[in-house]
Structure formats: C-alpha cells, structure tokens
Design a protein around this motif. Structure first.
Motif, PDB file in Angstrom:
ATOM      1  N   LYS A  34      22.717 -23.063  94.031  1.00  0.00           N
ATOM      2  CA  LYS A  34      22.329 -24.179  93.158  1.00  0.00           C
ATOM      3  C   LYS A  34      21.392 -23.715  92.024  1.00  0.00           C
ATOM      4  N   GLN A  35      20.632 -22.665  92.296  1.00  0.00           N
ATOM      5  CA  GLN A  35      19.692 -22.130  91.317  1.00  0.00           C
ATOM      6  C   GLN A  35      19.717 -20.613  91.434  1.00  0.00           C
ATOM      7  N   ILE A  36      19.422 -19.925  90.340  1.00  0.00           N
ATOM      8  CA  ILE A  36      19.409 -18.466  90.391  1.00  0.00           C
ATOM      9  C   ILE A  36      18.349 -17.985  91.374  1.00  0.00           C
ATOM     10  N   THR A  37      18.687 -16.935  92.104  1.00  0.00           N
ATOM     11  CA  THR A  37      17.777 -16.331  93.069  1.00  0.00           C
ATOM     12  C   THR A  37      16.884 -15.328  92.358  1.00  0.00           C
ATOM     13  N   TYR A  38      15.572 -15.429  92.561  1.00  0.00           N
ATOM     14  CA  TYR A  38      14.669 -14.417  92.006  1.00  0.00           C
ATOM     15  C   TYR A  38      15.036 -13.040  92.567  1.00  0.00           C
ATOM     16  N   TYR A  39      14.761 -12.001  91.798  1.00  0.00           N
ATOM     17  CA  TYR A  39      15.137 -10.660  92.243  1.00  0.00           C
ATOM     18  C   TYR A  39      14.434 -10.296  93.546  1.00  0.00           C
ATOM     19  N   HIS A  40      13.157 -10.636  93.658  1.00  0.00           N
ATOM     20  CA  HIS A  40      12.449 -10.293  94.895  1.00  0.00           C
ATOM     21  C   HIS A  40      13.015 -11.056  96.086  1.00  0.00           C
ATOM     22  N   GLN A  41      13.533 -12.263  95.844  1.00  0.00           N
ATOM     23  CA  GLN A  41      14.159 -13.019  96.926  1.00  0.00           C
ATOM     24  C   GLN A  41      15.452 -12.338  97.389  1.00  0.00           C
ATOM     25  N   ALA A  42      16.225 -11.838  96.434  1.00  0.00           N
ATOM     26  CA  ALA A  42      17.452 -11.115  96.785  1.00  0.00           C
ATOM     27  C   ALA A  42      17.105  -9.865  97.592  1.00  0.00           C
ATOM     28  N   GLU A  43      16.067  -9.159  97.178  1.00  0.00           N
ATOM     29  CA  GLU A  43      15.637  -7.977  97.938  1.00  0.00           C
ATOM     30  C   GLU A  43      15.189  -8.380  99.342  1.00  0.00           C
ATOM     31  N   ASN A  44      14.503  -9.504  99.459  1.00  0.00           N
ATOM     32  CA  ASN A  44      14.071  -9.974 100.783  1.00  0.00           C
ATOM     33  C   ASN A  44      15.264 -10.281 101.673  1.00  0.00           C
ATOM     34  N   TYR A  45      16.307 -10.854 101.070  1.00  0.00           N
ATOM     35  CA  TYR A  45      17.486 -11.173 101.890  1.00  0.00           C
ATOM     36  C   TYR A  45      18.140  -9.890 102.410  1.00  0.00           C
ATOM     37  N   PHE A  46      18.268  -8.903 101.548  1.00  0.00           N
ATOM     38  CA  PHE A  46      18.872  -7.648 102.002  1.00  0.00           C
ATOM     39  C   PHE A  46      17.970  -6.946 103.014  1.00  0.00           C
ATOM     40  N   ARG A  47      16.674  -7.105 102.878  1.00  0.00           N
ATOM     41  CA  ARG A  47      15.765  -6.556 103.885  1.00  0.00           C
ATOM     42  C   ARG A  47      16.015  -7.242 105.231  1.00  0.00           C
ATOM     43  N   HIS A  48      16.228  -8.557 105.187  1.00  0.00           N
ATOM     44  CA  HIS A  48      16.553  -9.307 106.407  1.00  0.00           C
ATOM     45  C   HIS A  48      17.821  -8.752 107.052  1.00  0.00           C
ATOM     46  N   LEU A  49      18.843  -8.497 106.248  1.00  0.00           N
ATOM     47  CA  LEU A  49      20.098  -7.990 106.814  1.00  0.00           C
ATOM     48  C   LEU A  49      19.890  -6.628 107.466  1.00  0.00           C
ATOM     49  N   THR A  50      19.143  -5.749 106.808  1.00  0.00           N
ATOM     50  CA  THR A  50      18.938  -4.406 107.365  1.00  0.00           C
ATOM     51  C   THR A  50      18.092  -4.437 108.629  1.00  0.00           C
ATOM     52  N   GLU A  51      17.220  -5.426 108.751  1.00  0.00           N
ATOM     53  CA  GLU A  51      16.399  -5.550 109.957  1.00  0.00           C
ATOM     54  C   GLU A  51      17.171  -6.160 111.113  1.00  0.00           C
ATOM     55  N   LYS A  52      18.132  -7.019 110.805  1.00  0.00           N
ATOM     56  CA  LYS A  52      18.808  -7.772 111.855  1.00  0.00           C
ATOM     57  C   LYS A  52      20.184  -7.231 112.234  1.00  0.00           C
ATOM     58  N   SER A  53      20.767  -6.374 111.401  1.00  0.00           N
ATOM     59  CA  SER A  53      22.115  -5.895 111.687  1.00  0.00           C
ATOM     60  C   SER A  53      22.160  -4.375 111.751  1.00  0.00           C
ATOM     61  N   PRO A  54      22.869  -3.824 112.725  1.00  0.00           N
ATOM     62  CA  PRO A  54      23.032  -2.364 112.803  1.00  0.00           C
ATOM     63  C   PRO A  54      24.134  -1.853 111.869  1.00  0.00           C
ATOM     64  N   LEU A  55      24.723  -2.755 111.082  1.00  0.00           N
ATOM     65  CA  LEU A  55      25.854  -2.378 110.228  1.00  0.00           C
ATOM     66  C   LEU A  55      25.443  -2.107 108.784  1.00  0.00           C
ATOM     67  N   ILE A  56      24.165  -2.158 108.495  1.00  0.00           N
ATOM     68  CA  ILE A  56      23.737  -1.997 107.102  1.00  0.00           C
ATOM     69  C   ILE A  56      22.476  -1.149 107.031  1.00  0.00           C
ATOM     70  N   LYS A  57      22.451  -0.268 106.045  1.00  0.00           N
ATOM     71  CA  LYS A  57      21.339   0.664 105.880  1.00  0.00           C
ATOM     72  C   LYS A  57      20.932   0.691 104.415  1.00  0.00           C
ATOM     73  N   HIS A  58      19.633   0.722 104.155  1.00  0.00           N
ATOM     74  CA  HIS A  58      19.106   0.642 102.793  1.00  0.00           C
ATOM     75  C   HIS A  58      18.705   2.010 102.264  1.00  0.00           C
ATOM     76  N   GLN A  59      18.911   2.212 100.947  1.00  0.00           N
ATOM     77  CA  GLN A  59      18.366   3.377 100.261  1.00  0.00           C
ATOM     78  C   GLN A  59      17.890   2.965  98.878  1.00  0.00           C
ATOM     79  N   LYS A  60      16.630   3.226  98.608  1.00  0.00           N
ATOM     80  CA  LYS A  60      16.110   3.047  97.254  1.00  0.00           C
ATOM     81  C   LYS A  60      16.459   4.305  96.467  1.00  0.00           C
TER      82      LYS A  60
END
Length: 835
Positions: A34-60
């Motif tokens: 409904k509204q654009i997601t702030y960039y930090h919010q998008a990063e928080n969501y991907f952080r959530h996925l990496t913490e909760k799922s063994p199928l995703i890994k992050h690299q900066k």
C-alpha cells in the motif's frame, strides 16, 4: 541406530519449528503493498528471513556513496548453502576461471536476480521480498524442488540511495488516501528524481564501464560467481503492459541459440501465468540486446541468459488510474513482478542441464571458435592505457604487455584501414583466447553488426577511440613475448630541482593539477614543445618551478609527494631549453586556479548534471559549488571564474543573461554543453550559429519544406523508421583538431567524439573551432542517412572569446556516462588550460 534416527527427527523438528516462524512481507511490514517500504525496513525483513530460515544466507558486498549497505542473499537448500564456496569454485573451474574444482559437489545452476537498479522503480524491491519469501516459505513445496539444484542470488536493491531518495519523497508528500488522478503531486516526481544514484548516474548503463562505486562492488561479486541466468527487474511508464522475454531486435550477433531458446521458453511459461490472471503483457518490443553495459546485455556477453522484466509503474505513486480506467496499485505491480521472477527460477531449474551446457560452451568454445573477425587486439603504449587496464581488470578480461618487438598487420581504428605496424615493448595486448573471449570482442570489435537500426541505446563504443589510443585489431594472433606488468623504476629526486614536469596526457594529469591548485601551488603550462636535455615537455605539459613557489619548505619533497600518483613525472635542472622555449619565456603560461560553480535543478538534465558533478568530485577531486537554478539571483558570479552549464534548458530572464554576459566580459568562463548552447545560439555578441551564412539557412529551410511536402504521401506505418534516418542514437564521429589550441592538448592526432543526438553547427566564424568534423569523416555505429551528410564541416567543440572571458561550446558531451576517457581529458583542458 535408534539414537541416530532420533537425532535426525529432533533436528528436523527444530528446523521446521524455526521455519514455521517465517513471516510473509504482509505479516512483517505495515502497509506492505500500500505504501513504499523504507530501505531499512526492507533490510529488516531480509534479516528476519535469514534468522528464521535455513534456506537463506546474507552477504554484504559493499556500501553506497551515502553509506547504505549493498546486500545479496543466497537462497537454496541447506546442503547447497553449506557448500557455497565449493559450488562457486566448481562453476568458475568449469569455464577456466579457477583451478580449485572439487569433485564432491554436483553441478548447480546459479540464477542471479537484480531488483531496483532505478530507485524510483520501487515495485522491484517490494517484489523482491515476496520472491524471497516464496522461495523459503515452508508451505511452498514446489519452490523447494527448484532449490535442490539451483542457487538463487538475490539483490533486492542495486540502488539504495536512489530508492531512498524516492521513498522519502513519496512518504513525505503522501496523503492518508491515495489519489489515482494524475494531477496529484505523488505522480509528479521532483528533480532530479529517484531513478539515479547519489551522483545522478544511471546505474543500468554502467555495468561494463563501472564508473560508479555501486557497480564496481557489484560486478566484482558477479565475476566471482558468473551465473547462468540473470534477471534485471525494472518498471516503465505506468500505462504500459508488462514486458518479458523474448527481447526485441537488434540482438547482437554473438548471442547464441541456447540463450534465445530460453528466452522463448520463458516467454511461453510466463505468458501462461499471466493469461490465467488476464494480465496484459508484450514481448519482443523496444528492449533489445546490443549495448553492452545493461543489466541484461552484460550478463549475456558473459555467457548467461540475461533478461529484462518491465512492469508499468513509473509515475504511478501508490495508485494511478490508467488510460483504460483501471487503477494500478503497488500490490498489482509487485505481484506481477513476483509471478514473472518466480517463473524465471522455476523455468531455469527445469532446464538446468541445458543452461549449464550452453553457458560452458559459450565460455569455453569461444576461445577457439572466434565469433568476430579478430583474434588479437594491440593498443600502442600510451599513458591513457593506465585507465584502460583498470577497466579490463574490473571486468576480468585478461591482458598483457609486449616485452619484445614484432612486426604485425591489423585494422587501424583511426584510419579504418589494414595497416602494417610494429608491436613494441609495453604495448597492451588482449587475446581472444581467454575465458572472457566474447566480452573482450564486444568491447574491442571495431564494427559491431547492427541487424536493426531501431536500437534502444548507443551503437558503438570501441575502446581505442574512447580512450584516445592508437589501436589495432588483428585477424591472427601474433606470437610475441609478453609480461604481466610494466616495470616502474623508483625515481630518485636530487637535492636541487629547478622545476617538476608533469606530462599532460591522461586523467591523472588533471588529478595532479587539481591537487596542486588546492595546495595553492603555482603551475605553468607549455603552449609549444620545449626541450630540456632529455626531458621533453609537450604542449600542455605542466611545470612547477621553485621560482614561482619560493615559500614552499623542502620544495623537492613537497612537490614529489603531490605528483607521485603520476608515475611518468620527471624534473628539470635548468630553465634553459635547447629549442628557445625557456621556462621564463612566453611559452609557459601561469595557470589560474578555477573557482567553479555548477548549476543544478529544474530544467537541467539530471544525468548530464550528474556526469559533471561526478567528474569534479571523483574523477579529478576538485571543489565545485553546486547552485540551484532557482537560486541564481542569489549567486554572486564574481566570486567565481568558471560556470558549468550541463545539458539542459535554462530559462534565464533577460536580466540574468545580461548578468552572465557582463561577467564573461570581465574574465568569466562558461562551459556550456549540448542543449545549454541555446542560451548563446544566434545571440548578439556570440559566434554560435547553426548556419555559416544566410544562404545556408535559406537552403536548409527550403530542404525541410520540400521534405515536409513529400512526407504527405508516405505511409504512417513507416514513420518511426523514417525518423531514425534523421537521428543518431549514439555513434562515434571522427574529428580533426586545432592542435595549437590548449583545449586540444594531450588528445592525440584526432579526437573521436561520441555523438548522441543530431545537434550540429556549421564551423563558426569569429571563434576558434578547436575540434571539428571534417568533410567525408569516418564513423562507427549507426547514423541516419539524412543527418550523416549534414555533419560534414561542423564544429564539435569551440572557444568564443568575449572581452576578457570566453564561452566554450561543447556540442557533444565529453563526460557522457563517465566512460569516454579522452572526453575526460578534453573537459580537463577546458576547465584548467583554457582562459
């Protein structure tokens, strides 16, 4: 045995328990869709996925100029994620880019997904979250099958700075309710827009040239992985139906059948999904595969199946009413993208064997079966090769330097003829027999075959001409002894130096002059060649004398420290020249340090402003004041001596133009580019005119009238193709030089200009035509038949003296996209050497 089974089930239970806590974007984010997601919010969501799922890994993988993180996420099975490094090395080893292949891991397909290279095309990042969720979603068994043999590398936002600029603006101006009517301000983005990065560069045109930090960091990672599939996710005008492959013509001749076949297969698969939802789409229109620096072509020339996905959405804000009366929402846009992108992963996983075979064949066979006409490229030794070598390194293109002398014959880029020449020590050599064979040929091939003139972008980019070096393309690979680097001898500076000499021959020369000016060091520049023993100072060469700078403590050490980045600097022990060009004579002008103001804002071309800004800040590192056009009346021009007008339409009042004119007469210098020239065209006191005489003007008007009469009887269907006969989407044009003028110093015997529009002026009267197109000029790339003949005897760069000041007319933009290296030097001449 029982203990082992129990342990297995306990681990599975724990994994499922953690896995079940994965939230969808709608559950995690307020107002998702409904509204654009702030960039930090998008990063928080991907952080959530990496913490909760063994199928995703992050690299900066880097940071932006505004210090936002650049991130990728690896999504695959837990087993694959545990062996990522082995999988990566296996993939590179299979194409000759690594010797570390392990037999433990089977072949895996690598699919790279890129979102939001243009910041205001924000449905890309929004959809990236849905794509990631569906790939790790514990209830989506289908996606787990895809991940068994596939590594997905997902970059949710290539351009965080542009995305944040747009997102912050949209949030600030959004009302509580959406306003789909076009008159609302959320559909009228303010200058410069969120499309571009911090420096207002279009990152989607920067893949090969890597002028921007975001691109440099991303391509470094890309070349460590070399995926088989790459998807570049975009948006276009909100009223456009979705675009997915197959791509449009022209398709580069080096593109192989397996790449085209997968495009077609993918198109059929996505169309089934879209048909089921009654969504509108198109294929094979507008978005071609030719210019090598896009997010679809760069991967394509590196063996992948590269593609563009385009959803209507630019200018849509949160919701917009389309011409068919239907309201397009953020939710619609992200859903279309997610459906298409997930279909890419599904289709690729289903054809993993075919894609891996095609990719490896593309990379390995091209070394032996040369796609183009040439097997070897030789660039004669030139200081500008420093930057060319840097570009080749960034793209993992192998090269070496000659370490012996060898006679050869090849196609000369400057003369466009076969010519005998001698390969000499330190000449740069690129052989096609290498893993990056195709990409190397795309960069250096002098005559790219264009099978359709309706191209989306520039049609020629030959590197020797862009860098201003003498280059040859050889049909056969010549055996010559080579070395990997040019040995540099450490300089020993004597105790008593009369002057330091800095050759004026590449961008580093301008960087050094920038440093000297900023340290208040007096510098002189040669107007003619001067000889001091073994030291030859060519026109433009800089001298820093002890006589001009008596207050510098430890002169030798101080100056050597400032100029050391220019490895070919040297020194002279006397001001007495052997050809009557002594340091204290008229030949050496004392340079005036520029005090520069650059105009920005409404009416100024965004990317053209960005190119000038980036040049000042990053290319030469020189201070520049950026002033909004709307604040021009508050500007005291007499605090500056140089005004840069990037391409744009400046609506100056009569009083403002008079103010500029008076400032010029009193010693000010204007550097005006492209459309900014209209401020001076035909104006009293200025030499700029499209026509050499009144007769030429009348003749042109008569010709245009006759053409209009003929067009009355022509078919509407062919109108677009008739238009391109008058256009130049982007071609390389031969120019001659007035070699005695400072603006031509260091450029070489000729200058090849990248011309991107049909603007042209006859050779000027009462001005110096420094760089001009001769009659029967040579060119590379597509030029419409009608405009081609009109470019004969036209000026590209000129200097118009007015009182004590001057106006520098730049008909072409030498800073275009930051990659035309000889253009960087030409602009440096205008900035530093022209009074």
């Amino acid at each position: 045995m029982k203990k082992t089974v129990f342990s297995f089930y306990l681990m599975l239970t724990l994994v499922l328990s953690v896995h079940s806590q994965v939230q969808s974007p709608s559950e995690f984010l307020p107002n998702y869709g409904k509204q654009i997601t702030y960039y930090h919010q998008a990063e928080n969501y991907f952080r959530h996925l990496t913490e909760k799922s063994p199928l995703i890994k992050h690299q900066k993988y880097g940071v932006t100029p505004e210090q936002r993180d650049l991130n990728v996420y690896f999504i695959s099975s837990p087993e694959n994620l545990a062996n990522l490094e082995q999988i990566r090395n296996n993939n590179l080893a299979a194409i000759g880019l690594s010797a570390n292949k392990s037999q433990m891991i089977g072949d895996k397909l690598i699919v790279w997904l890129s979102f939001n290279v243009h910041g205001n095309e924000f449905a890309g990042t929004e959809s990236a979250m849905t794509v990631a969720y569906e790939l790790v979603n514990p209830s989506n068994a289908e996606t787990k099958k895809w991940l068994e043999n596939t590594i997905v590398i997902l970059d949710p936002c290539i351009n965080p700075d542009g995305y944040s600029r747009y997102g912050n603006w949209l949030r600030e101006i959004s009302s509580k309710k959406t306003h789909p009517d076009l008159s609302d301000r959320e559909h009228m983005e303010v200058w410069p827009g969120g499309r571009y990065n911090h420096y207002i560069f279009d990152l989607n045109r920067d893949w090969a040239w890597q002028t921007q930090p975001e691109t440099q960091q991303r391509i470094a990672l890309y070349n460590q992985w070399m995926p088989q599939v790459h998807t570049d996710v975009h948006e276009m005008g909100y009223d456009s139906p979705y675009f997915f492959p197959p791509s449009a013509e022209p398709l580069h001749e080096y593109i192989e059948k397996y790449q085209k076949d997968f495009h077609y297969t993918l198109g059929k698969n996505i169309s089934k999904k879209f048909d089921a939802q009654n969504w509108m789409y198109n294929t094979g229109e507008r978005f071609d595969l030719f210019y090598p620096s896009y997010g679809d072509t760069y991967p394509t020339y590196n063996g992948a199946v590269g593609m563009t996905m385009e959803q209507g959405g630019i200018g849509a804000g949160r919701a917009v009413t389309m011409s068919n009366g239907i309201t397009l929402t953020i939710k619609d846009r992200l859903t279309h993208h997610a459906t298409a992108v997930l279909t890419v992963v599904e289709s690729a996983a289903a054809q993993a064997d075919v894609l891996l075979k095609g990719f490896r064949g593309f990379m390995n066979n091209s070394r032996k079966t040369v796609k183009g006409n040439y097997k070897m490229y030789v660039m004669k030794n030139n200081p500008k090769l420093v930057q060319m070598a840097d570009l080749l390194k960034k793209n993992n293109v192998e090269f070496s330097y000659a370490d012996a002398t060898q006679k050869a014959s090849g196609f000369n880029y400057t003369t466009k003829t076969e010519k005998g020449f001698t390969i000499e020590p330190n000449d740069l050599i690129v052989k096609v027999d290498q893993p990056k064979a195709v990409f190397a040929q795309v960069l250096f091939e002098p005559n790219q075959k264009l099978n359709d003139s309706l191209s989306y972008d520039i049609t020629s980019w030959a590197l020797p001409l862009a860098y201003g070096v003498e280059g040859y393309a050889l049909k056969n690979s010549v055996a010559v002894k080579t070395k990997m680097a040019i040995e540099m001898q450490e300089k020993v500076i004597p105790q008593n130096v009369y002057a330091f000499h800095i050759p004026w021959n590449n961008r580093i020369s301008a960087q050094v002059l920038s440093l000297l000016h900023q340290n208040n060091i007096k510098v002189r520049s040669a107007m003619k060649k001067a000889v001091f023993g073994e030291v030859i100072v060519e026109p433009g060469g800089l001298l820093v004398t002890k006589a001009d700078n008596p207050k510098i403590v430890d002169f030798e050490k101080t100056i050597a420290g400032l100029v050391k980045i220019k490895t070919d600097y040297n020194y002279i022990a006397t001001g007495f020249s052997s050809n009557s060009k002594d340091v204290g004579g008229e030949n050496f002008n004392l340079l005036k340090a520029p005090k520069v103001v650059l105009l920005s804002g409404k009416g100024v071309g965004s990317t053209e402003f960005g190119a000038a800004w980036y040049y000042m800040e990053e290319t030469i590192g020189y201070p520049v004041s950026v002033i909004e056009v709307d604040n021009f009346n508050r500007l005291n021009l007499f605090n500056y001596n140089t005004l840069i007008l990037a391409d744009g339409y400046y609506e100056f009042s009569e009083d403002q133009q008079k103010k500029i004119g008076e400032w010029i007469k009193n010693g000010g210098k204007v550097i005006a580019m492209n459309s900014a020239l209209t401020l001076f065209e035909g104006k009293e006191g200025y030499a700029l005119s499209p026509f050499a005489s009144e007769e030429d003007k009348l003749s042109s008007e008569k010709e245009a009238e006759e053409e209009a009469l003929k067009e009355r009887f022509l078919d509407f269907q062919d109108s677009e193709r008739r238009y391109i006969s008058k256009s130049i989407p982007g071609a390389i044009i031969e120019n001659l030089l007035n070699k005695t003028h400072p603006m031509s110093f260091g450029l070489g015997d000729k200058y090849f200009s990248l011309k991107t529009d049909d603007r042209h002026y006859s050779l000027l009267k009462k001005a110096t035509n420094v760089v001009y197109v001769p009659k029967d000029y040579k060119s590379y790339g597509f030029i419409g038949n009608e405009i081609k003949k009109k470019l004969n005897n036209t000026v590209s760069f000129a200097v118009d003296k007015k009182g004590d000041g001057s106006v520098i007319y730049m008909v072409d933009n030498p800073l275009f996209r930051g990659f035309w290296e000889n253009g960087n030097l030409l602009f440096s001449n205008a900035l530093f050497l022209v009074n």
